[in-house]
Design a protein around this motif. Sequence first.
Motif, short mmCIF file in Angstrom:
data_model
loop_
_atom_site.label_atom_id
_atom_site.label_comp_id
_atom_site.label_asym_id
_atom_site.label_seq_id
_atom_site.Cartn_x
_atom_site.Cartn_y
_atom_site.Cartn_z
N GLU A 248 0.94 -1.14 0.33
CA GLU A 248 -0.11 -0.01 -0.14
C GLU A 248 0.77 1.33 0.07
OE1 GLU A 248 -3.84 1.49 2.13
OE2 GLU A 248 -2.38 1.12 3.59
N LYS A 249 2.00 1.09 0.43
CA LYS A 249 3.09 2.31 0.52
C LYS A 249 2.91 3.08 -0.77
CE LYS A 249 7.11 3.74 3.36
NZ LYS A 249 6.32 4.33 4.18
N ALA A 250 3.18 4.27 -0.83
CA ALA A 250 3.21 4.81 -2.11
C ALA A 250 4.07 6.23 -1.96
CB ALA A 250 1.81 5.24 -2.46
N PHE A 251 4.60 6.62 -2.97
CA PHE A 251 5.61 7.77 -3.11
C PHE A 251 5.11 8.73 -4.10
CE2 PHE A 251 8.11 4.09 -1.27
CZ PHE A 251 8.32 4.54 -0.15
N GLY A 252 4.15 8.38 -4.91
CA GLY A 252 3.80 9.17 -6.05
C GLY A 252 2.75 10.31 -5.89
N GLY A 253 1.60 9.96 -6.62
CA GLY A 253 0.65 11.06 -6.63
C GLY A 253 -0.35 11.10 -7.75
N ARG A 254 -1.32 11.82 -7.74
CA ARG A 254 -2.25 11.96 -8.85
C ARG A 254 -2.08 13.19 -9.69
NH1 ARG A 254 -7.81 13.84 -9.05
NH2 ARG A 254 -7.50 14.27 -6.54
N VAL A 255 -1.92 13.28 -10.56
CA VAL A 255 -1.74 14.64 -11.59
C VAL A 255 -3.01 15.02 -12.23
CG1 VAL A 255 -0.39 15.79 -13.46
CG2 VAL A 255 0.60 14.21 -11.71
N VAL A 256 -3.42 16.16 -11.96
CA VAL A 256 -4.65 16.60 -12.69
C VAL A 256 -4.15 17.90 -13.72
CG1 VAL A 256 -7.03 17.75 -12.57
CG2 VAL A 256 -6.26 16.00 -10.92
N VAL A 257 -4.19 17.45 -14.99
CA VAL A 257 -3.96 18.64 -16.06
C VAL A 257 -5.34 19.19 -16.62
CG1 VAL A 257 -2.73 19.07 -18.21
CG2 VAL A 257 -1.84 17.16 -16.45
N THR A 258 -5.52 20.22 -16.48
CA THR A 258 -6.50 21.29 -17.17
C THR A 258 -6.10 21.87 -18.24
OG1 THR A 258 -7.48 21.79 -14.75
CG2 THR A 258 -8.20 22.82 -16.65
N LEU A 259 -6.71 21.89 -19.11
CA LEU A 259 -6.17 22.31 -20.73
C LEU A 259 -6.87 23.68 -20.82
CD1 LEU A 259 -6.08 19.18 -22.93
CD2 LEU A 259 -4.24 20.17 -21.65
N LYS A 260 -6.48 24.53 -21.48
CA LYS A 260 -7.38 25.65 -22.15
C LYS A 260 -8.74 24.95 -22.94
CE LYS A 260 -2.88 28.54 -22.54
NZ LYS A 260 -2.08 29.20 -23.50
N GLY A 261 -9.70 25.75 -22.36
CA GLY A 261 -10.99 25.23 -22.84
C GLY A 261 -11.65 24.30 -21.90
N GLY A 262 -10.80 23.95 -20.65
CA GLY A 262 -11.59 23.35 -19.74
C GLY A 262 -11.59 21.97 -19.54
N SER A 263 -10.99 21.12 -20.63
CA SER A 263 -10.90 19.59 -20.50
C SER A 263 -10.02 19.27 -19.50
CB SER A 263 -10.76 18.98 -21.81
OG SER A 263 -9.45 19.68 -22.55
N ILE A 264 -10.00 17.90 -18.95
CA ILE A 264 -9.08 17.48 -17.86
C ILE A 264 -8.58 16.11 -18.34
CG2 ILE A 264 -9.06 16.90 -15.65
CD1 ILE A 264 -11.06 18.79 -14.75
N ILE A 265 -7.29 16.08 -17.87
CA ILE A 265 -6.55 14.73 -18.19
C ILE A 265 -5.86 14.47 -16.81
CG2 ILE A 265 -4.77 13.63 -19.22
CD1 ILE A 265 -5.03 15.43 -21.62
N SER A 266 -6.28 13.12 -16.33
CA SER A 266 -5.71 13.06 -14.95
C SER A 266 -4.96 11.63 -15.07
CB SER A 266 -6.53 13.17 -13.87
OG SER A 266 -7.72 12.01 -14.14
N ASP A 267 -4.07 11.30 -14.28
CA ASP A 267 -3.51 9.85 -13.88
C ASP A 267 -2.94 9.90 -12.78
OD1 ASP A 267 -2.66 7.41 -14.63
OD2 ASP A 267 -1.72 7.69 -16.48
N GLU A 268 -2.49 8.69 -12.43
CA GLU A 268 -1.79 8.61 -11.14
C GLU A 268 -1.10 7.32 -11.05
OE1 GLU A 268 -4.25 6.15 -7.85
OE2 GLU A 268 -5.32 8.01 -8.49
N LEU A 269 0.26 7.44 -10.19
CA LEU A 269 1.16 6.35 -9.85
C LEU A 269 1.76 6.40 -8.72
CD1 LEU A 269 2.38 4.31 -11.67
CD2 LEU A 269 4.44 5.75 -12.13
#
Length: 514
Positions: free
Chosen positions: A405-426
Amino acid sequence: MKQHTVRTYKSAEPLARADQLAWKIAEVASDPVAIEADVVEMIGNRIIDNAAVAAASVARRPVASARAQAEAHPFQPGATVFGLNKNERISPEWAAWANGVAVRELDFHDTFLAADYSHPGDNIPPILAVAQHCGLSGADLVRGLATGYEIQVDLVKGICLHEHKIDHIAHLGPSAAAGIGTLLNLPAETIYQAVQQALHVTTTTRQSRKGEISSWKAYAPAFAGKMAIEAVDRVLRGEGAPSPAWEGEDGFIAYLLGGPKAQYIVPLPEKGEPKRAILDTYTKEHSAEYQSQALIDLARRMGPKIGDLSKVESIVIHTSHHTHYVIGTGANDPQKMDPKASRETLDHSIMYIFAVALEDGGWHHAASYAPERANRANTIALWHKISTLEDPEWTRRYHSHDPKEKAFGGRVVVTLKGGSIISDELAVADAHPLGARPFKRPDYIKKFRTLSDGVIAPSEQDRFIATVERLTSLKAGELTDLTFTVDAKQLGSRTTYGIFDWQHDAPAKRAATR
């Protein structure tokens, strides 16, 4: 493992020596348990790993400066220094100093994170230097290194230093001293005193990793290793140390950590229990702070999904308390957003690192930090769109005792111009034992050959790897083969002079290099 409670005791309050943390560490160090095969394998991996990073850093100014200081202290039988001919021997504490800086300069070797932070591979330079100087065997070295890793990892699991702005080398000094004690087969009484002296003289503040970060970040663990050697030497001569170092009324816990009411739980192996802590540690595929590793891998994965980076409006990295406050925007360090910042500072800026990894699709130990790279207009624009936020769930996972369960990463939320979102985590880096591509011996060798390319001759690379492959069978005197020699031109020209190599024309030489 046995859990040991550690707290402050008033001077009038009974505290038997056997109940002191330093004594318990000494008992572990003096316990002659066999070293298991997978531990031996990993010790060899980390010797290769350290040499790889040292090869890549051998000509860098901080490394050259430390090596020059060491060369001013020749000694026989002595120890070897990375880059120099193996027959050029240096007093062991100074060899440990030079090699320790070479290993840490690029922030590119192993790590262990728990209640506190650590780079346990920092134990290798001082323990190896003493082993070389004292003419010991590969089996002796393995025993010493297993102890060094065990004690540092156990202290890191139990005692948080950074909460009180104490630098993590305060765990390294005692672990290296304990490892040297095992190496030399010293009695518990001697190790007990050396461990306490090492703690006493390696307690420093975390300003070395804050604000304008200098090359001392690389020198700090080398200093701890040097102090550990000197501590063991001194107590071998019959001298004692401040005691009890951790529990004393005016001691480490009372005034530098949680105070007289604080309690810490430190796990240590039971008598006869194998020392396996090195298997809890993990190395780096990328030359950057460990919390950056998974996020660099995530940037590589997200880049193609994002496409045109000029269309990015903002990037928010949801991550642990440590990542946010140490290498993220929670640190409130303007230097982390400054393209003129030092390499050491950029190494502690996840905003910069994520931006470059997105743009380049990877990370390079030198090119990614180059001033011209940091000063690209498009990079600066993207960099300044990135921020971090502490996410309680990522903080909880960071501190989890469950390896799965131990984790050292995170979740990244990218907001593009126009409002669309791309997210991923590791959660963990690809090279982590639970990652997509866990590092094995071939990966360590590949890292060594990659970083050695153009620095160490292929035949010398082969010789070094072959030496590590027969680590436990190395006889007395053969440990001096656990180094590498490079052509003198790879070491760079001498540009600095100090007290140790003072000459009548030294002021003029210094002026000429300014």
